[in-house]
Design an enzyme around this catalytic site. Structure first.
Site, PDB file in Angstrom:
ATOM      1  N   SER A 120      29.727 -46.446 -37.779  1.00 50.49           N
ATOM      2  CA  SER A 120      28.365 -46.380 -37.243  1.00 50.49           C
ATOM      3  C   SER A 120      27.431 -47.190 -38.139  1.00 50.49           C
ATOM      4  O   SER A 120      27.690 -47.326 -39.344  1.00 50.49           O
ATOM      5  CB  SER A 120      27.905 -44.910 -37.249  1.00 50.49           C
ATOM      6  N   TYR A 129      25.898 -37.065 -41.481  1.00 50.47           N
ATOM      7  CA  TYR A 129      26.621 -37.963 -40.561  1.00 50.47           C
ATOM      8  C   TYR A 129      26.705 -39.359 -41.200  1.00 50.47           C
ATOM      9  O   TYR A 129      27.777 -39.961 -41.276  1.00 50.47           O
ATOM     10  CB  TYR A 129      25.894 -38.012 -39.213  1.00 50.47           C
TER      11      TYR A 129
HETATM   12  P1  NDP Z   1      30.775 -39.186 -26.899  1.00 51.90           P
HETATM   13  O1  NDP Z   1      30.240 -37.859 -27.273  1.00 51.90           O
HETATM   14  O2  NDP Z   1      30.376 -39.787 -25.598  1.00 51.90           O
HETATM   15  O3  NDP Z   1      32.368 -39.179 -26.984  1.00 51.90           O
HETATM   16  C1  NDP Z   1      32.981 -38.614 -28.092  1.00 51.90           C
HETATM   17  C2  NDP Z   1      34.452 -38.453 -27.794  1.00 51.90           C
HETATM   18  O4  NDP Z   1      35.072 -37.875 -28.942  1.00 51.90           O
HETATM   19  C3  NDP Z   1      34.694 -37.514 -26.628  1.00 51.90           C
HETATM   20  O5  NDP Z   1      35.852 -37.911 -25.945  1.00 51.90           O
HETATM   21  C4  NDP Z   1      34.909 -36.178 -27.342  1.00 51.90           C
HETATM   22  O6  NDP Z   1      35.740 -35.299 -26.625  1.00 51.90           O
HETATM   23  C5  NDP Z   1      35.656 -36.637 -28.590  1.00 51.90           C
HETATM   24  N1  NDP Z   1      35.485 -35.676 -29.655  1.00 51.90           N
HETATM   25  C6  NDP Z   1      34.381 -35.425 -30.390  1.00 51.90           C
HETATM   26  N2  NDP Z   1      34.613 -34.440 -31.256  1.00 51.90           N
HETATM   27  C7  NDP Z   1      35.895 -34.061 -31.075  1.00 51.90           C
HETATM   28  C8  NDP Z   1      36.713 -33.076 -31.667  1.00 51.90           C
HETATM   29  N3  NDP Z   1      36.265 -32.297 -32.639  1.00 51.90           N
HETATM   30  N4  NDP Z   1      37.997 -32.951 -31.224  1.00 51.90           N
HETATM   31  C9  NDP Z   1      38.468 -33.739 -30.228  1.00 51.90           C
HETATM   32  N5  NDP Z   1      37.734 -34.685 -29.625  1.00 51.90           N
HETATM   33  C10 NDP Z   1      36.458 -34.835 -30.044  1.00 51.90           C
HETATM   34  O7  NDP Z   1      30.345 -40.131 -28.114  1.00 51.90           O
HETATM   35  P2  NDP Z   1      30.531 -41.693 -28.390  1.00 51.90           P
HETATM   36  O8  NDP Z   1      31.440 -42.304 -27.410  1.00 51.90           O
HETATM   37  O9  NDP Z   1      29.180 -42.247 -28.550  1.00 51.90           O
HETATM   38  O10 NDP Z   1      31.206 -41.630 -29.826  1.00 51.90           O
HETATM   39  C11 NDP Z   1      32.415 -42.298 -30.139  1.00 51.90           C
HETATM   40  C12 NDP Z   1      32.350 -42.758 -31.586  1.00 51.90           C
HETATM   41  O11 NDP Z   1      31.301 -43.715 -31.717  1.00 51.90           O
HETATM   42  C13 NDP Z   1      32.056 -41.649 -32.589  1.00 51.90           C
HETATM   43  O12 NDP Z   1      32.862 -41.810 -33.725  1.00 51.90           O
HETATM   44  C14 NDP Z   1      30.582 -41.878 -32.935  1.00 51.90           C
HETATM   45  O13 NDP Z   1      30.264 -41.413 -34.217  1.00 51.90           O
HETATM   46  C15 NDP Z   1      30.514 -43.395 -32.839  1.00 51.90           C
HETATM   47  N6  NDP Z   1      29.167 -43.937 -32.655  1.00 51.90           N
HETATM   48  C16 NDP Z   1      28.458 -43.738 -31.497  1.00 51.90           C
HETATM   49  C17 NDP Z   1      27.195 -44.284 -31.356  1.00 51.90           C
HETATM   50  C18 NDP Z   1      26.364 -44.092 -30.121  1.00 51.90           C
HETATM   51  O14 NDP Z   1      25.175 -44.466 -30.125  1.00 51.90           O
HETATM   52  N7  NDP Z   1      26.882 -43.573 -29.037  1.00 51.90           N
HETATM   53  C19 NDP Z   1      26.579 -45.075 -32.424  1.00 51.90           C
HETATM   54  C20 NDP Z   1      27.418 -45.232 -33.590  1.00 51.90           C
HETATM   55  C21 NDP Z   1      28.652 -44.688 -33.683  1.00 51.90           C
HETATM   56  P3  NDP Z   1      35.168 -34.107 -25.666  1.00 51.90           P
HETATM   57  O15 NDP Z   1      33.905 -34.631 -25.044  1.00 51.90           O
HETATM   58  O16 NDP Z   1      36.274 -33.933 -24.672  1.00 51.90           O
HETATM   59  O17 NDP Z   1      34.953 -32.968 -26.562  1.00 51.90           O
END
Ligand code: NDP
Length: 270
Positions: free
Chosen positions: A148, A161
């Site tokens: 991130s 975070y």
């Molecule tokens: P979303 O919340 O849309 O998706 C997150 C995904 O990770 C979902 O599939 C969720 O599963 C899964 N997940 C989260 N926590 C767990 C857990 N404890 N166990 C299993 N699965 C988990 O977020 P993003 O797509 O935005 O995030 C993806 C990555 O991108 C992350 O690492 C985030 O930190 C990073 N990021 C995102 C940004 C943004 O602006 N969106 C900016 C910078 C970095 P479920 O929903 O089924 O629980």
């Protein structure tokens, strides 16, 4: 033929957001993909989109579980290798923040949140990567981490975070240096704001998420003039995973943010 045709890929956190977009792109390019998350209905939606993109039903493996659970980490790797025969690419995308203490100073936030963030954004990445290495060594594969822009040494509203993602960047560099000796390439993409379910996953309401992301789509905040979409990041993940395109890149931390980090607070109006 695509580099990814027949390749075996695990994308963690692919039941939503960036992970889903990435899994669909891999499926479109002929890969066999293990998709995973906690929510069965949204994981099913990812599968549907992979099939629409051209995947055969037998080329998608759905595994539901908690990514910080060590035994689930093991079954992600073993079930994938049992079903598809090997492993070429691991995308460590699952991760996230917590909005419970947004805006508080770092020392005013309970240390439990620090432990949670490290567990989710760093520890499970290390554990899963370790389990994947014997398989990736055989295929001369790749690991792509999703960090991130909050990893940069700047103030952010979610200090733990940011601290956990900064730690992940160091992990990327250290893994890259040691794993290239086994022929495995490791790189990271560090997104800026991307329109996903991230804030709801972090504990915000849907309205709060819409307000926050809605307020970012101007060129003052994001020089490009729009917020990111999962494909913006997915395309970079595929580039890093594609040895035919990016073999010379090892341990790179690539910011993908529409220009956000170019801006300096002191010249915010520039
Ligand atoms: P979303 O919340 O849309 O998706 C997150 C995904 O990770 C979902 O599939 C969720 O599963 C899964 N997940 C989260 N926590 C767990 C857990 N404890 N166990 C299993 N699965 C988990 O977020 P993003 O797509 O935005 O995030 C993806 C990555 O991108 C992350 O690492 C985030 O930190 C990073 N990021 C995102 C940004 C943004 O602006 N969106 C900016 C910078 C970095 P479920 O929903 O089924 O629980």
């Amino acid at each position: 033929m695509s580099f990814f045709s027949g390749k075996v890929v695990i994308v963690t956190g692919s039941s939503n957001g960036i992970g889903r977009g990435t899994a669909v792109l891999f499926a479109k390019h002929g890969a066999k993909v293990t998709i995973t998350g906690r929510n069965a209905a949204s994981l099913e939606e990812t599968k549907k989109q992979c099939l629409q993109a051209g995947a055969k039903p037998d080329d998608i493996l759905e595994l539901i579980g908690e990514i910080t659970d060590a035994s689930f980490n093991e079954s992600l790797i073993t079930s994938t290798v049992q079903k598809f025969g090997n492993l070429d690419i691991l995308v460590n995308n699952a991760g996230g923040s917590s909005v419970a203490n947004t805006g508080k100073g770092i020392l005013d936030i309970p240390l439990e949140e620090f432990d949670q963030m490290i567990d989710l954004n760093v520890r499970q990445v290390l554990r899963l990567s370790k389990l994947a290495v014997p398989h990736l060594e055989k295929t001369k594969g790749a690991i792509v981490n999703v960090s991130s822009i909050t990893a940069a040494l700047k103030l952010v509203p979610w200090p733990y975070y940011g601290a956990s993602k900064a730690s992940l960047d160091q992990v990327t560099v250290q893994m890259a240096g040691s794993l290239i000796k086994k022929g495995i390439r490791v790189n990271s993409v560090n997104p800026g704001p991307v329109l996903t379910n991230a804030l709801v996953t972090a504990g915000a309401t849907k309205d709060q998420q819409d307000t926050m992301f809605g307020g970012m789509s101007d060129s003052k905040t994001i020089p490009l003039g729009r917020i990111g979409v999962p494909d913006d990041i997915g395309k970079i993940i595929l580039f890093f995973a594609d040895r035919s395109q990016s073999e010379f890149l090892i341990g790179q931390i690539l910011t993908a943010d529409g220009g956000v980090m170019l801006k300096s607070a002191i010249f915010a109006d520039a």
